[in-house]
Design a protein around this motif. Sequence first.
Motif, PDB file in Angstrom:
ATOM      1  N   PRO A  13      18.860 -31.400-102.165  1.00 25.19           N
ATOM      2  CA  PRO A  13      19.728 -32.730-102.341  1.00 25.19           C
ATOM      3  C   PRO A  13      19.933 -33.713-100.467  1.00 25.19           C
ATOM      4  CG  PRO A  13      20.851 -31.177-101.921  1.00 25.19           C
ATOM      5  CD  PRO A  13      19.580 -30.377-102.822  1.00 25.19           C
ATOM      6  N   CYS A  43      26.536 -32.155 -99.119  1.00 22.82           N
ATOM      7  CA  CYS A  43      24.770 -32.117 -99.043  1.00 22.82           C
ATOM      8  C   CYS A  43      24.142 -32.596 -97.314  1.00 22.82           C
ATOM      9  CB  CYS A  43      24.133 -33.364 -99.413  1.00 22.82           C
ATOM     10  SG  CYS A  43      25.240 -33.508-101.459  1.00 22.82           S
ATOM     11  N   ALA A  47      22.439 -28.734 -98.179  1.00 21.72           N
ATOM     12  CA  ALA A  47      20.872 -29.291 -98.792  1.00 21.72           C
ATOM     13  C   ALA A  47      20.080 -28.392 -98.486  1.00 21.72           C
ATOM     14  CB  ALA A  47      20.440 -29.560 -98.184  1.00 21.72           C
ATOM     15  N   THR A  65      24.792 -26.305-106.544  1.00 26.48           N
ATOM     16  CA  THR A  65      25.330 -25.908-105.545  1.00 26.48           C
ATOM     17  C   THR A  65      25.442 -24.302-105.268  1.00 26.48           C
ATOM     18  OG1 THR A  65      27.778 -26.772-105.766  1.00 26.48           O
ATOM     19  CG2 THR A  65      26.057 -28.566-104.604  1.00 26.48           C
TER      20      THR A  65
END
Length: 172
Positions: A13, A43, A47, A65
């Motif tokens: 992301p 993000c 990430a 996530t």
Amino acid sequence: MTAAPADLLIDRPAVSDGAALWRLAKDSKTLDLNSSYSYLLWCRDFAGTSVVARGADGEAVGFVTGYLRPDRPGTLLIWQVAVDAAHRGHGIAAALLDALTERLADEHGITDVETTITPGNTASERLFTSFAARHHARLTREVLFPTDLFPDGPHDPEVLYRIGPLNPSTSH
């Protein structure tokens, strides 16, 4: 490894995905919704331990996530998994989870996965039970956070799923 539909790109992301991840979490109707700010931070700062599925138009249609546990760096804690309602039932969540754990096994040597699931969330229960089976890994469950620990009103208990060690021959 589970294959995602051919028209999807599995990627890390970017900060610009934060709003889409927030919307996917909100629209899921099952996830605890965090602030939009937290998805932007996620993000940016996590990430490397998260993954997003993008449709043909580049928009996020699903995400996972996670983070490496500071006291157990070989363990990936999965924070949230969401797939857009129009894209569910095509193995996207499983493909995202497989891609993320494969990448992190290569990059960080992870051997274990943890997540918490509230009782009755059958989609998540199936996702992680099948993940453990696919990777020939042991799965244990125990209540991590009972209902009475949550200060903001009624909340179902969070059951910790521990999966591992992952079988390297099945996760690549």
